[in-house]
Write a protein that holds these residues in place. Structure first.
Motif, PDB file in Angstrom:
ATOM      1  N   ALA A  16       7.197  15.118  -1.481  1.00  9.36           N
ATOM      2  CA  ALA A  16       7.335  14.369  -2.737  1.00  9.36           C
ATOM      3  C   ALA A  16       8.062  13.045  -2.489  1.00  9.36           C
ATOM      4  CB  ALA A  16       8.080  15.209  -3.773  1.00  9.36           C
ATOM      5  N   ASP A  17       9.094  13.056  -1.646  1.00 12.85           N
ATOM      6  CA  ASP A  17       9.829  11.832  -1.321  1.00 12.85           C
ATOM      7  C   ASP A  17       8.912  10.849  -0.587  1.00 12.85           C
ATOM      8  OD1 ASP A  17      12.195  10.291  -1.358  1.00 12.85           O
ATOM      9  OD2 ASP A  17      12.687  10.891   0.693  1.00 12.85           O
ATOM     10  N   ARG A  18       8.089  11.374   0.308  1.00 12.92           N
ATOM     11  CA  ARG A  18       7.183  10.514   1.063  1.00 12.92           C
ATOM     12  C   ARG A  18       6.080   9.937   0.176  1.00 12.92           C
ATOM     13  NH1 ARG A  18       7.060  14.056   6.706  1.00 12.92           N
ATOM     14  NH2 ARG A  18       8.836  12.962   7.611  1.00 12.92           N
ATOM     15  N   LEU A  19       5.615  10.714  -0.781  1.00 10.54           N
ATOM     16  CA  LEU A  19       4.589  10.194  -1.700  1.00 10.54           C
ATOM     17  C   LEU A  19       5.128   8.996  -2.477  1.00 10.54           C
ATOM     18  CD1 LEU A  19       3.034  13.535  -3.011  1.00 10.54           C
ATOM     19  CD2 LEU A  19       1.845  11.765  -1.687  1.00 10.54           C
ATOM     20  N   ASP A  20       6.416   9.022  -2.800  1.00 10.83           N
ATOM     21  CA  ASP A  20       7.010   7.916  -3.548  1.00 10.83           C
ATOM     22  C   ASP A  20       7.211   6.677  -2.678  1.00 10.83           C
ATOM     23  OD1 ASP A  20       7.824   7.575  -6.383  1.00 10.83           O
ATOM     24  OD2 ASP A  20       9.710   6.887  -5.497  1.00 10.83           O
ATOM     25  N   ALA A  21       7.034   6.840  -1.369  1.00 16.27           N
ATOM     26  CA  ALA A  21       7.177   5.696  -0.462  1.00 16.27           C
ATOM     27  C   ALA A  21       5.834   5.034  -0.172  1.00 16.27           C
ATOM     28  CB  ALA A  21       7.833   6.137   0.846  1.00 16.27           C
ATOM     29  N   ILE A  22       4.720   5.641  -0.652  1.00 15.76           N
ATOM     30  CA  ILE A  22       3.404   5.019  -0.440  1.00 15.76           C
ATOM     31  C   ILE A  22       2.728   4.746  -1.790  1.00 15.76           C
ATOM     32  CG2 ILE A  22       3.102   5.881   1.912  1.00 15.76           C
ATOM     33  CD1 ILE A  22       1.406   8.169   0.854  1.00 15.76           C
ATOM     34  N   GLY A  23       1.495   4.257  -1.772  1.00 13.85           N
ATOM     35  CA  GLY A  23       0.822   3.888  -3.013  1.00 13.85           C
ATOM     36  C   GLY A  23       1.460   2.660  -3.640  1.00 13.85           C
ATOM     37  N   ALA A  24       1.071   2.359  -4.872  1.00 13.73           N
ATOM     38  CA  ALA A  24       1.555   1.151  -5.554  1.00 13.73           C
ATOM     39  C   ALA A  24       3.075   1.160  -5.689  1.00 13.73           C
ATOM     40  CB  ALA A  24       0.897   1.040  -6.935  1.00 13.73           C
ATOM     41  N   ILE A  25       3.622   2.317  -6.024  1.00 11.22           N
ATOM     42  CA  ILE A  25       5.081   2.417  -6.179  1.00 11.22           C
ATOM     43  C   ILE A  25       5.769   2.165  -4.831  1.00 11.22           C
ATOM     44  CG2 ILE A  25       6.990   4.017  -6.647  1.00 11.22           C
ATOM     45  CD1 ILE A  25       5.807   3.943  -9.239  1.00 11.22           C
ATOM     46  N   GLY A  26       5.229   2.752  -3.789  1.00  9.61           N
ATOM     47  CA  GLY A  26       5.819   2.577  -2.463  1.00  9.61           C
ATOM     48  C   GLY A  26       5.819   1.110  -2.050  1.00  9.61           C
ATOM     49  N   ILE A  27       4.719   0.413  -2.349  1.00  9.25           N
ATOM     50  CA  ILE A  27       4.622  -1.013  -2.026  1.00  9.25           C
ATOM     51  C   ILE A  27       5.692  -1.790  -2.801  1.00  9.25           C
ATOM     52  CG2 ILE A  27       3.184  -3.082  -2.219  1.00  9.25           C
ATOM     53  CD1 ILE A  27       0.723  -1.243  -1.762  1.00  9.25           C
ATOM     54  N   ALA A  28       5.784  -1.503  -4.085  1.00  9.21           N
ATOM     55  CA  ALA A  28       6.774  -2.198  -4.910  1.00  9.21           C
ATOM     56  C   ALA A  28       8.186  -1.939  -4.389  1.00  9.21           C
ATOM     57  CB  ALA A  28       6.650  -1.742  -6.371  1.00  9.21           C
ATOM     58  N   ARG A  29       8.487  -0.683  -4.057  1.00  8.64           N
ATOM     59  CA  ARG A  29       9.829  -0.356  -3.547  1.00  8.64           C
ATOM     60  C   ARG A  29      10.124  -1.110  -2.251  1.00  8.64           C
ATOM     61  NH1 ARG A  29      10.611   5.517  -2.350  1.00  8.64           N
ATOM     62  NH2 ARG A  29      12.839   5.140  -2.491  1.00  8.64           N
ATOM     63  N   THR A  30       9.096  -1.231  -1.415  1.00 14.06           N
ATOM     64  CA  THR A  30       9.277  -1.914  -0.137  1.00 14.06           C
ATOM     65  C   THR A  30       9.647  -3.383  -0.337  1.00 14.06           C
ATOM     66  OG1 THR A  30       7.795  -0.405   0.993  1.00 14.06           O
ATOM     67  CG2 THR A  30       8.074  -2.569   1.999  1.00 14.06           C
ATOM     68  N   PHE A  64      -4.349  -2.911   0.024  1.00 18.58           N
ATOM     69  CA  PHE A  64      -3.356  -3.956  -0.243  1.00 18.58           C
ATOM     70  C   PHE A  64      -3.122  -4.814   1.002  1.00 18.58           C
ATOM     71  CE2 PHE A  64       0.925  -5.629  -0.078  1.00 18.58           C
ATOM     72  CZ  PHE A  64       1.051  -6.265  -1.292  1.00 18.58           C
ATOM     73  N   LEU A  65      -2.946  -4.139   2.129  1.00 16.67           N
ATOM     74  CA  LEU A  65      -2.662  -4.820   3.384  1.00 16.67           C
ATOM     75  C   LEU A  65      -3.819  -5.746   3.773  1.00 16.67           C
ATOM     76  CD1 LEU A  65      -0.244  -4.709   5.205  1.00 16.67           C
ATOM     77  CD2 LEU A  65      -1.257  -2.758   6.387  1.00 16.67           C
ATOM     78  N   ASN A  66      -5.042  -5.248   3.658  1.00 11.11           N
ATOM     79  CA  ASN A  66      -6.211  -6.074   3.974  1.00 11.11           C
ATOM     80  C   ASN A  66      -6.275  -7.308   3.100  1.00 11.11           C
ATOM     81  OD1 ASN A  66      -7.185  -4.473   6.021  1.00 11.11           O
ATOM     82  ND2 ASN A  66      -8.412  -3.189   4.634  1.00 11.11           N
ATOM     83  N   GLN A  67      -6.090  -7.095   1.811  1.00  9.73           N
ATOM     84  CA  GLN A  67      -6.140  -8.217   0.869  1.00  9.73           C
ATOM     85  C   GLN A  67      -5.024  -9.218   1.172  1.00  9.73           C
ATOM     86  OE1 GLN A  67      -8.411  -8.769  -1.442  1.00  9.73           O
ATOM     87  NE2 GLN A  67      -7.443 -10.450  -2.577  1.00  9.73           N
ATOM     88  N   PHE A  68      -3.818  -8.702   1.393  1.00  6.34           N
ATOM     89  CA  PHE A  68      -2.665  -9.568   1.673  1.00  6.34           C
ATOM     90  C   PHE A  68      -2.923 -10.423   2.912  1.00  6.34           C
ATOM     91  CE2 PHE A  68       1.366 -10.767   3.473  1.00  6.34           C
ATOM     92  CZ  PHE A  68       2.219 -10.981   2.403  1.00  6.34           C
ATOM     93  N   LEU A  69      -3.382  -9.770   3.982  1.00  7.77           N
ATOM     94  CA  LEU A  69      -3.561 -10.490   5.245  1.00  7.77           C
ATOM     95  C   LEU A  69      -4.733 -11.462   5.170  1.00  7.77           C
ATOM     96  CD1 LEU A  69      -2.740  -7.532   7.683  1.00  7.77           C
ATOM     97  CD2 LEU A  69      -1.277  -9.488   7.088  1.00  7.77           C
TER      98      LEU A  69
END
Ligand code: ADP
Ligand code: NI
Length: 212
Positions: A121-135, A203-208
């Motif tokens: 559950a902690d790892r799921l919150d580190a990926i996806g849209a939320i994970g990106i925002a947190r990063t 996201f990464l593809n689009q960003f780069l």
């Protein structure tokens, strides 16, 4: 104290302690992780009470949140005694929260079903849209750039590069986020990680692409 009350009291205690926390360990993170951990626990047949308390308390020993891990452990142990958990419950919860953090992904895999669920559950919150925002929030709070073109294509930074402050938000995708999908413990966790992982890649593809 009834289990439900033990959980409600703990929620209030954690909420109060994390008030104003700015590194991505805020109450909303805890709430999302706890909600998702409970759902996964039910599907995977893990002990929901242990999972809920461990999820609520999992970031309170992080030295980004408390002075030291030792200090955090002391406080959490005292709290678990205060609400009247058994020695067995306490030991299980403390083991979960001390063994589950990422730390480069090199530590021993967690063993109990409850630990596996909370870690997922902690790892799921580190990926996806939320994970990106947190990063990006985390990188911003450290004064890191969003992207460092010289380093971002690499798998990971050396310790020296870290110390020199050369990490970036995009770099963190390679250091950690993209690895999490394959580190999921439970079947339900793996399932839930798929969409979120795909979103990271898109996201990464689009960003780069935009960057170049
Ligand atoms: P947690 O154990 O709750 O995932 P972490 O302390 O690992 O917490 O990190 C909090 C958030 O900040 C996570 O979303 C994580 O991916 C992100 N993060 C951690 N380190 C970095 C970094 N060096 N750069 C950008 N984001 C980071
Ligand atoms: Ni967390």
């Amino acid at each position: 104290m009834e289990p439900l009350q033990q959980i409600e009291r703990t929620e209030l205690w954690v909420k109060d302690k994390l008030d104003g926390e700015g590194t991505g360990h805020d109450w909303h993170h805890i709430h999302r992780v706890t909600t998702q951990a409970k759902e996964i626990a039910e599907i995977e047949g893990a002990d929901v009470f242990i999972v809920t308390l461990a999820a609520l308390l999992h970031d309170l020993i992080d030295d980004k949140v408390v002075v030291s891990e030792e200090e955090g452990l002391k406080e959490v142990t005292n709290w678990l005694e205060e609400i009247g958990t058994t020695v067995e419950q306490r030991n299980h919860i403390l083991t979960i929260i001390t063994t589950m953090s990422f730390k480069g992904g090199n530590n021993e895999p967690v063993t109990t079903p409850e630990a596996q669920v909370v870690q997922d559950a902690d790892r799921l919150d580190a990926i996806g849209a939320i994970g990106i925002a947190r990063t990006f929030v985390y990188a911003g709070s450290k004064g890191d750039p969003m992207y460092n073109p010289e380093l971002a294509v690499r798998e990971s930074l050396t310790l020296e590069e870290y110390r020199n402050g050369q990490s970036s938000a995009i770099g963190h995708f390679y250091e950690k986020l993209l690895k999490l999908k394959d580190l999921m413990n439970t079947n339900e966790g793996k399932k839930r990680a798929e969409t979120r992982h795909k979103f990271l890649e898109d996201f990464l593809n689009q960003f780069l692409t935009e960057w170049s």
